[in-house]
Design an enzyme around this catalytic site. Structure first.
Site, PDB file in Angstrom:
ATOM      1  N   ASP A 211    -101.464   1.738   1.297  1.00 48.03           N
ATOM      2  CA  ASP A 211    -101.632   1.879   2.740  1.00 48.03           C
ATOM      3  C   ASP A 211    -101.310   0.528   3.380  1.00 48.03           C
ATOM      4  OD1 ASP A 211    -102.535   3.098   5.128  1.00 48.03           O
ATOM      5  OD2 ASP A 211    -104.131   4.119   4.039  1.00 48.03           O
TER       6      ASP A 211
ATOM      7  N   ASP B 274     -99.846   2.789   8.405  1.00 47.32           N
ATOM      8  CA  ASP B 274    -100.948   3.243   9.244  1.00 47.32           C
ATOM      9  C   ASP B 274    -100.635   3.066  10.730  1.00 47.32           C
ATOM     10  OD1 ASP B 274    -103.952   3.890   9.398  1.00 47.32           O
ATOM     11  OD2 ASP B 274    -103.792   2.080  10.621  1.00 47.32           O
TER      12      ASP B 274
ATOM     13  N   GLU C 127     -97.868   7.202   9.338  1.00 43.45           N
ATOM     14  CA  GLU C 127     -98.871   8.110   9.880  1.00 43.45           C
ATOM     15  C   GLU C 127     -98.396   8.562  11.258  1.00 43.45           C
ATOM     16  OE1 GLU C 127    -102.412   6.364  11.305  1.00 43.45           O
ATOM     17  OE2 GLU C 127    -103.594   8.179  11.008  1.00 43.45           O
TER      18      GLU C 127
ATOM     19  N   HIS D  25    -108.794  11.305   4.996  1.00 45.50           N
ATOM     20  CA  HIS D  25    -110.021  10.534   5.243  1.00 45.50           C
ATOM     21  C   HIS D  25    -110.407  10.483   6.726  1.00 45.50           C
ATOM     22  CE1 HIS D  25    -106.704   8.004   6.177  1.00 45.50           C
ATOM     23  NE2 HIS D  25    -107.516   7.137   6.772  1.00 45.50           N
ATOM     24  N   ASP D  26    -109.562  11.007   7.595  1.00 43.08           N
ATOM     25  CA  ASP D  26    -109.897  11.023   9.028  1.00 43.08           C
ATOM     26  C   ASP D  26    -110.388  12.395   9.472  1.00 43.08           C
ATOM     27  OD1 ASP D  26    -109.193   8.368   9.440  1.00 43.08           O
ATOM     28  OD2 ASP D  26    -107.089   8.869   9.763  1.00 43.08           O
TER      29      ASP D  26
END
Ligand code: NOJ
Length: 578
Positions: free
Chosen positions: A128, A230, A284, A350-351
């Protein structure tokens, strides 16, 4: 031999010399094969996966100890959420040193060993990269803040206060929603789209860009296999910071995404980094529309490999969602990318809260079949599937009741914002109980021992109480478990290129319970039938659909008579077709 007309020869000469845009298949009908299209990505939130030293926080050593398990899942790549040094305002998404490992997670030696052990098992590693912003504790920001004449001043976005307050910018994590923070040290405001401890880097500054490429090369030289960028769609900005219309924050992506020179920066990054290593790249978010997404990922653009669009993951709401809408969204994206570009397929990360709570049904009798059905969907669509840790088991939301139980800055500051605005705190808590990111971050459930075998210490976030039933050790032995269905399904995908590269065709678009589609590659054809509801569903397919064998089924029987199929609640069956 017949001579070819001169115009045809000319056309052939031109088309062979010009690099053709990427297509899913070339002129011979062969798919354009790439390892990252065939990959099955398993996402690990390192804080929550496996603790090896009893401090209650997962770590790299813990991941190493679970690599055989990861391999047994049939996944081929791991996307690891950030593991760099960080004060953890946003669990690693606020990086204070991009070339160091967070001490809670281990050391650089641990990292090197982890990568080596992954590669030994043919598992690739996607890192990431959080470079829309850094931590305010990064040396760059400390310097930048120190004086208006610092050589690092332009690494971030500053607005001198003597010019008045800058135009409003919305912050996703700020307790007042304000993305400008006043700093008295130099009498100026700095920009932070996320928390106050996540100042936005100034991508308009070539030095910043070079620093980032050097960081990426540092990791690529170590041998990592890919990067997830990200929040990168927000990186480029109009640094005059013009006023946006009132209420723009309700639709902020339209104003923040794909601004200015973003595509140029990605092309530069591609030239500097991606083109020099065999790494995959995914950002993302995929912009504001299909056109943006194509610009990001069509091969002739030389930017990224695949789009990671939110339209699919945004569908689920606390009140539920409509399957026809779900089908429309996934079908539109597929058809928009049928010829050029490549997509990611995912329903959780994870969000988000847990997959089964959002898209399936966590009632005791339906948790397992509906999770299997959703995993069948993710692993049978065109695009690279991303599976979030724990969803291979059907882990569920923990569902906190009180704000004091939350750890996530988004939840905590969101609560303060509602208070500050005099909003409905109870409604907020109700939404959070269903949708909070902490729901998706509870520790991995390994066995029935204390804290589910995640840690010997106090877990940083409590383990879900259902761990005694829902855990790897218990489900490993059960041939009908969600876990073993997941393993069968990854095997089916790996053995059948039709599920990776084949054309997708939606059947029964208006059916409210069943999602039915075919995948076709050359003479291989499969039919996927997914009952998204808790009721039995009877369907009739076109006469041309002639089923052969059952390839995989999440229940023990599959009923059909010629073109009439009867599906039990949450049943998921894939048939090969004649
Ligand atoms: C997106 C990440 O997925 C999320 O977890 C994070 O909080 C924000 N970007 C800020 O980095």
């Amino acid at each position: 031999m017949k001579r070819l007309p001169i115009l045809v020869l000319l056309w052939l000469a031109i088309s062979c010399s010009v690099k053709q845009p990427e297509t899913i298949s070339d002129m011979t009908g062969q798919p354009d094969k790439k390892w990252w299209k065939e990959a099955i990505v398993y996402q690990i939130y390192p804080r929550s996966f496996q603790d090896s030293d009893g401090n209650g926080v997962g770590d790299l050593e813990g991941i190493i100890s679970r690599l055989d398990y990861i391999k047994s899942l049939g996944v081929t790549a791991v996307w690891l959420n950030p593991i760099y040094a960080s004060p953890n305002d946003d669990n690693g998404y606020d990086i204070s040193d991009y070339r160091a490992i967070m001490p809670e997670f281990g050391t650089m030696q641990d990292f090197d060993r982890m990568l080596e052990e992954m590669h030994k098992r043919d598992i690739k590693l996607v890192m990431d990269m959080v470079v829309n912003h850094s931590s305010d504790e990064h040396a760059w920001f400390k310097q930048s803040r120190s004086s208006r004449t610092s050589p690092y001043r332009d690494y971030y976005h500053w607005w001198p206060a003597e010019k008045g307050k800058p135009n409003y910018r919305y912050s996703l994590f700020d307790e007042k929603g304000d993305a400008w923070k006043y700093d008295s040290l130099t009498n100026a405001y700095y920009l932070h789209y996320f928390s106050q401890k996540q100042p936005d880097l100034n991508w308009e500054n070539p030095k910043v860009r070079q620093e980032v490429y050097d960081i990426m090369k540092f990791w690529a030289e170590k041998g990592v296999d890919g990067f997830r960028l990200d929040a990168f769609q927000f990186a480029a900005k109009d640094t005059t910071f013009p006023a946006f219309p009132k209420g723009f924050e309700k639709n902020f992506v339209q104003y923040y995404a794909m601004q200015g020179n973003l595509h140029q920066y990605l092309q530069e990054m591609n030239e500097e980094v991606f083109s020099k290593y065999d790494v995959m790249s995914v950002a993302e978010g995929a912009g504001r529309n299909f056109e943006d997404a194509h610009k990001l990922v069509d091969e002739d653009r030389n930017e990224l490999n695949m789009a990671y669009a939110f339209d699919g993951v945004d569908i689920a709401k606390r009140e539920g969602y409509s399957l026809t809408h779900f089908k429309t969204v996934f079908s539109k994206w597929d058809s928009a990318f049928a010829e050029n570009g490549w997509l990611s397929i995912f329903l959780s990360n994870h969000d988000q809260a847990r997959l089964v709570n959002r898209y399936g049904n966590d009632a005791p009798e339906f948790r397992a079949p509906s999770t299997k059905m959703l995993n069948t969907f993710i692993l049978s669509m065109r695009g690279t599937p991303y599976v979030y840790y724990g969803d291979e088991l059907g882990m569920t939301n923990i569902g906190f009741d009180s704000i004091s139980q939350y750890q996530d800055i988004a939840a905590i500051n969101g609560y303060k914002k509602v208070l500050h605005e005099g909003g409905d705190v109870n409604a907020y808590l109700k939404d959070l109980k269903f949708a909070s990111r902490d729901n998706g971050r509870t520790p991995m459930q390994w066995d029935a021992s204390q804290h589910a075998g995640f840690t010997n210490g106090n877990p940083w976030l409590p383990v879900n109480q259902n761990y005694k039933q829902v855990n790897v050790a218990a489900k490993d032995k059960d041939p009908n478990s969600v876990l073993n269905h997941f393993r069968k399904m990854t095997q089916v995908r790996q053995e059948n290129p039709v599920l990776v590269y084949g054309d997708y065709k939606l059947l029964l678009p208006d059916h409210k319970q069943v999602y039915a589609y075919t995948r076709t590659l050359g003479d291989q054809k499969m039919l996927v039938l997914l009952n998204f509801s808790s009721e039995k569903a009877d369907i009739e397919l076109p006469a041309a659909v002639k089923v052969d064998d059952v390839v995989i089924n999440n229940l023990s029987t599959a009923e059909h008579k010629s073109t009439r199929f009867s599906l039990s609640p949450y049943q998921a069956v894939i048939y090969s077709l004649k």
